[in-house]
Structure formats: C-alpha cells, structure tokens
Scaffold this motif. Structure first.
Motif, PDB file in Angstrom:
ATOM      1  N   LEU A  97      42.112  45.755  31.908  1.00  0.00           N
ATOM      2  CA  LEU A  97      42.542  46.455  33.127  1.00  0.00           C
ATOM      3  C   LEU A  97      43.821  47.241  32.895  1.00  0.00           C
ATOM      4  O   LEU A  97      44.023  48.301  33.501  1.00  0.00           O
ATOM      5  CB  LEU A  97      42.732  45.453  34.264  1.00  0.00           C
ATOM      6  N   ARG A  98      44.664  46.744  32.021  1.00  0.00           N
ATOM      7  CA  ARG A  98      45.913  47.450  31.747  1.00  0.00           C
ATOM      8  C   ARG A  98      45.707  48.716  30.915  1.00  0.00           C
ATOM      9  O   ARG A  98      46.650  49.481  30.730  1.00  0.00           O
ATOM     10  CB  ARG A  98      46.904  46.498  31.064  1.00  0.00           C
ATOM     11  N   LYS A  99      44.491  48.937  30.464  1.00  0.00           N
ATOM     12  CA  LYS A  99      44.156  50.182  29.788  1.00  0.00           C
ATOM     13  C   LYS A  99      43.550  51.202  30.751  1.00  0.00           C
ATOM     14  O   LYS A  99      43.341  52.351  30.369  1.00  0.00           O
ATOM     15  CB  LYS A  99      43.183  49.917  28.639  1.00  0.00           C
ATOM     16  N   ARG A 100      43.270  50.752  31.971  1.00  0.00           N
ATOM     17  CA  ARG A 100      42.653  51.650  32.938  1.00  0.00           C
ATOM     18  C   ARG A 100      43.741  52.421  33.684  1.00  0.00           C
ATOM     19  O   ARG A 100      44.661  51.819  34.262  1.00  0.00           O
ATOM     20  CB  ARG A 100      41.823  50.850  33.945  1.00  0.00           C
ATOM     21  N   PRO A 101      43.657  53.755  33.727  1.00  0.00           N
ATOM     22  CA  PRO A 101      44.717  54.549  34.352  1.00  0.00           C
ATOM     23  C   PRO A 101      44.816  54.365  35.861  1.00  0.00           C
ATOM     24  O   PRO A 101      45.879  54.585  36.443  1.00  0.00           O
ATOM     25  CB  PRO A 101      44.329  55.991  34.000  1.00  0.00           C
ATOM     26  N   GLU A 102      43.704  53.931  36.513  1.00  0.00           N
ATOM     27  CA  GLU A 102      43.734  53.778  37.968  1.00  0.00           C
ATOM     28  C   GLU A 102      44.271  52.419  38.411  1.00  0.00           C
ATOM     29  O   GLU A 102      44.376  52.146  39.599  1.00  0.00           O
ATOM     30  CB  GLU A 102      42.351  54.008  38.559  1.00  0.00           C
ATOM     31  N   VAL A 103      44.627  51.559  37.439  1.00  0.00           N
ATOM     32  CA  VAL A 103      45.133  50.222  37.739  1.00  0.00           C
ATOM     33  C   VAL A 103      46.637  50.165  37.528  1.00  0.00           C
ATOM     34  O   VAL A 103      47.155  50.657  36.517  1.00  0.00           O
ATOM     35  CB  VAL A 103      44.436  49.169  36.852  1.00  0.00           C
ATOM     36  N   ASP A 104      47.344  49.559  38.478  1.00  0.00           N
ATOM     37  CA  ASP A 104      48.774  49.314  38.328  1.00  0.00           C
ATOM     38  C   ASP A 104      48.944  48.129  37.383  1.00  0.00           C
ATOM     39  O   ASP A 104      48.610  46.989  37.747  1.00  0.00           O
ATOM     40  CB  ASP A 104      49.397  49.004  39.696  1.00  0.00           C
ATOM     41  N   HIS A 105      49.450  48.370  36.205  1.00  0.00           N
ATOM     42  CA  HIS A 105      49.515  47.350  35.166  1.00  0.00           C
ATOM     43  C   HIS A 105      50.430  46.190  35.519  1.00  0.00           C
ATOM     44  O   HIS A 105      50.339  45.108  34.922  1.00  0.00           O
ATOM     45  CB  HIS A 105      49.966  47.980  33.850  1.00  0.00           C
ATOM     46  N   GLU A 106      51.308  46.387  36.488  1.00  0.00           N
ATOM     47  CA  GLU A 106      52.246  45.334  36.880  1.00  0.00           C
ATOM     48  C   GLU A 106      51.713  44.482  38.021  1.00  0.00           C
ATOM     49  O   GLU A 106      52.350  43.505  38.411  1.00  0.00           O
ATOM     50  CB  GLU A 106      53.580  45.968  37.308  1.00  0.00           C
ATOM     51  N   ARG A 107      50.544  44.839  38.562  1.00  0.00           N
ATOM     52  CA  ARG A 107      50.036  44.136  39.746  1.00  0.00           C
ATOM     53  C   ARG A 107      48.578  43.721  39.531  1.00  0.00           C
ATOM     54  O   ARG A 107      47.672  44.235  40.168  1.00  0.00           O
ATOM     55  CB  ARG A 107      50.157  45.007  40.986  1.00  0.00           C
ATOM     56  N   VAL A 108      48.379  42.769  38.636  1.00  0.00           N
ATOM     57  CA  VAL A 108      47.041  42.243  38.377  1.00  0.00           C
ATOM     58  C   VAL A 108      47.036  40.750  38.665  1.00  0.00           C
ATOM     59  O   VAL A 108      47.862  39.999  38.147  1.00  0.00           O
ATOM     60  CB  VAL A 108      46.598  42.494  36.924  1.00  0.00           C
ATOM     61  N   GLY A 109      46.099  40.332  39.520  1.00  0.00           N
ATOM     62  CA  GLY A 109      45.969  38.933  39.880  1.00  0.00           C
ATOM     63  C   GLY A 109      44.682  38.325  39.355  1.00  0.00           C
ATOM     64  O   GLY A 109      43.844  39.009  38.760  1.00  0.00           O
ATOM     65  N   LEU A 110      44.509  37.027  39.595  1.00  0.00           N
ATOM     66  CA  LEU A 110      43.386  36.260  39.065  1.00  0.00           C
ATOM     67  C   LEU A 110      42.841  35.369  40.169  1.00  0.00           C
ATOM     68  O   LEU A 110      43.607  34.759  40.917  1.00  0.00           O
ATOM     69  CB  LEU A 110      43.873  35.418  37.888  1.00  0.00           C
ATOM     70  N   ILE A 111      41.503  35.304  40.278  1.00  0.00           N
ATOM     71  CA  ILE A 111      40.882  34.431  41.270  1.00  0.00           C
ATOM     72  C   ILE A 111      39.625  33.828  40.681  1.00  0.00           C
ATOM     73  O   ILE A 111      38.890  34.489  39.944  1.00  0.00           O
ATOM     74  CB  ILE A 111      40.566  35.216  42.576  1.00  0.00           C
ATOM     75  N   GLY A 112      39.392  32.531  40.939  1.00  0.00           N
ATOM     76  CA  GLY A 112      38.220  31.869  40.381  1.00  0.00           C
ATOM     77  C   GLY A 112      37.723  30.745  41.271  1.00  0.00           C
ATOM     78  O   GLY A 112      38.450  30.248  42.139  1.00  0.00           O
ATOM     79  N   TRP A 113      36.477  30.341  41.013  1.00  0.00           N
ATOM     80  CA  TRP A 113      35.798  29.311  41.794  1.00  0.00           C
ATOM     81  C   TRP A 113      35.277  28.225  40.882  1.00  0.00           C
ATOM     82  O   TRP A 113      34.658  28.511  39.847  1.00  0.00           O
ATOM     83  CB  TRP A 113      34.628  29.926  42.570  1.00  0.00           C
ATOM     84  N   SER A 114      35.516  26.966  41.224  1.00  0.00           N
ATOM     85  CA  SER A 114      34.981  25.817  40.508  1.00  0.00           C
ATOM     86  C   SER A 114      35.349  25.881  39.018  1.00  0.00           C
ATOM     87  O   SER A 114      36.537  25.833  38.695  1.00  0.00           O
ATOM     88  CB  SER A 114      33.467  25.740  40.727  1.00  0.00           C
ATOM     89  N   GLN A 115      34.391  26.018  38.096  1.00  0.00           N
ATOM     90  CA  GLN A 115      34.772  26.117  36.685  1.00  0.00           C
ATOM     91  C   GLN A 115      35.631  27.358  36.444  1.00  0.00           C
ATOM     92  O   GLN A 115      36.516  27.353  35.590  1.00  0.00           O
ATOM     93  CB  GLN A 115      33.542  26.153  35.776  1.00  0.00           C
ATOM     94  N   GLY A 116      35.372  28.417  37.208  1.00  0.00           N
ATOM     95  CA  GLY A 116      36.226  29.602  37.118  1.00  0.00           C
ATOM     96  C   GLY A 116      37.630  29.317  37.610  1.00  0.00           C
ATOM     97  O   GLY A 116      38.612  29.875  37.099  1.00  0.00           O
TER      98      GLY A 116
END
Length: 310
Positions: free
Chosen positions: A155-174
């Motif tokens: 995601l940090r290589k994608r120009p449309e993504v703010d590299h300083e604002r990336v979060g994580l979300i998961g369910w159960s094993q995730g």
C-alpha cells in the motif's frame, strides 16, 4: 493439506465482482461484463504482491492475491488492510464472504482504501478451521503476520494511499494475526524508519499466544472487540491481556455480554458449528448479535476516524 478446489472459482468470482474486462486462465480468455461501481466510489482492483516469507520458503516469496477498493478522488487516502478468518476470504461459491464484502464496502464509503488479503488461496489451502494448530501450514503468528507486513509495504507503493495512515483489521484467526503483526515491536515494521501500522482493530481473536509472551504489547492503539458468550475463542485471555501494564493504556477492550463468535456478520442467524479444531469440545456457536454489531460498527468508525483521520 490438499490443493484448493475453489482456487479457480475464487479467481473467476474475483474478476466478475471486480468488473474487469476479462481474465486469462489456462490460455483461455474469459470475458466478464463490467460491474457498476457504487456512486462515489471506484470499482475493485485485483492485485498481486509478494509476501515477506522468503525466510520461510527458503527461496522466492509467496505471491499473494488481494482485492483493493479505492474511494472516490485521487487521494492520498487513509487505508485499511483486512485479514480474513480461518475459513478464508472466499465462500464455497467462490465469492467473497458476506462479512468481508460488507466491511470492505462500508470502509470504502467512509473514505478508506481497503485491501483484502487472501493468505490461503496462493498457498493451496481452503480453510484451517478444522485443522489442528500443529498441522496448519498457514499460521497467524508465522506466515500471516508476514502477509500483513507485505500488505502494508504494498500500500505504501500506491500513490493514492497516504503512507502515514494505514491501519489493520482482522477477524478470528485474522484477528490473531493482528495481535502478532501489530505486537512485534522492533522485529516488525514498527521498528523501521517508516514505521508500522498506525492503528488496529481485532474482532474476537485468540489472545493466548500474546498472553503467553510476557512482554507483548501492541505497536499502537488497538480496538479489541469480543463476545462474552464466545465459546470458540473465549474472551478470558483477552480480558486478562488488556489489563496488563504496558497494554491497558493502548487497548480499548469491549466485551459484548450476549454475543457469540461472528457477532458482526450481516444477517447470520446463530448456529452451532462442528469439527472446529481450536474450539473447546470441537463445537461453537457463531452468528449475528444485532446490538453488538451496531455498536461495533459505530466504535470502528469512530476509532479509525480518530486514529487514521478517515
């Protein structure tokens, strides 16, 4: 574990749902009618990127599949990496499961770029819910945490993504993967100059691994959402973990007293699942609790907006 029989169906389902013009499989090009994007958002993009598991494979990294949803506008947008549970990203019909579809499109409409990561298909695994921990070839604390870090790097290589604002979300094993990937400290991306994930959400994880590590703590703010009646990943270990020094100031734990595993799934009546490798007695209840689901949606919205500025 035998090779996935859903692999081709999943790829085709991904192409159809994403609205791509066609896909080549075995030398044949299969056309797909372009899907209509929701108003104000862009259609899905099927992406591929390498995991950071070369140290495990002894050679080339596993090429992961992902589904990227982008909000309207050029950005840069905050982004969220989504991690599926032990059943995988896809249902038996080859389509993304309803829970992941709902959350991905919801977050997209909130202004986030959303990357759904498939850790199973590229490794020829269908599911691990019925597989004993010692026999699993795709583990939350090993392969999957590296997949999460790889998704962040992608995601940090994608120009449309703010590299300083990336979060994580998961369910159960995730969600257990969230605990591993977001609790690695200096051993993970949090120890690099660019830093790691800025915030994370974990729905009903197994917290025993983190609890057994005396110095575990999240790399930043963590929203932990569990069901009080969860008989698959009982909440006790998460409650104990969240009360530790060094953890309690970073973790916002919410226990929904009447909710079972999977309480945030849309329109899923409570049922009993059997042959579960990690559930006490091999059986557990799963299904929607509307009150818990509504509150969780509100809390996730507020948490991500505060931490990622969506």
């Amino acid at each position: 574990m035998k090779a996935s029989t859903r692999g081709l169906a999943a790829v085709l389902g991904a192409a159809l749902c994403a609205g791509v013009g066609g896909i080549t499989v075995g030398g044949l090009t299969l056309s797909a009618k372009p899907a209509q994007a929701a108003v104000g958002v862009h259609a899905e993009e099927i992406v591929r990127f390498p995991s950071i598991d070369g140290d495990l494979t002894g050679g080339a990294a596993t090429m992961l599949n992902g589904r990227l949803l982008r909000p309207a506008g050029n950005g840069p947008h905050p982004a969220v990496v989504m991690l599926h549970g032990c059943g995988g990203l896809y249902a038996r019909n080859g389509r993304v499961t309803p829970r992941h579809i709902w959350w991905a499109t919801h977050l997209q409409r909130q202004g986030y770029a959303v990357l759904m990561v498939d850790s199973f298909g590229p490794r020829d695994v269908e599911e691990v819910c019925t597989t004993a921990l010692k026999d699993r070839t795709v583990r939350a604390t090993v392969e999957r945490k590296r997949d999460a870090w790889a998704a962040l790097a992608y995601l940090r290589k994608r120009p449309e993504v703010d590299h300083e604002r990336v979060g994580l979300i998961g369910w159960s094993q995730g969600a257990s993967t969230v605990m591993a990937a977001y609790g690695a400290g200096e051993d993970g991306p949090a120890g690099t100059e660019e830093g790691g994930f800025r915030a994370a959400v974990a729905f009903y994880p197994g917290c025993k691994a983190a609890l057994s590590t005396g110095d575990w703590q999240p790399d930043g703010p963590l929203l932990l959402l569990v069901g009080g009646k969860d008989d698959w990943t009982p909440p006790g270990s998460c409650v104990e973990l969240s009360g530790r020094d060094g953890v309690k100031d970073k973790v916002d734990l919410v226990v929904y007293p009447d909710a079972y595993h999977g309480f945030d799934s849309p329109d899923a009546p409570v049922r009993k699942r059997k042959d579960l490798a990690t559930a006490p007695g091999g059986t557990a209840h799963v299904g929607t609790d509307e009150d818990a689901r509504s509150d969780a949606i509100r809390r996730v919205n507020e948490f991500l907006k505060e931490k990622l500025g969506g």
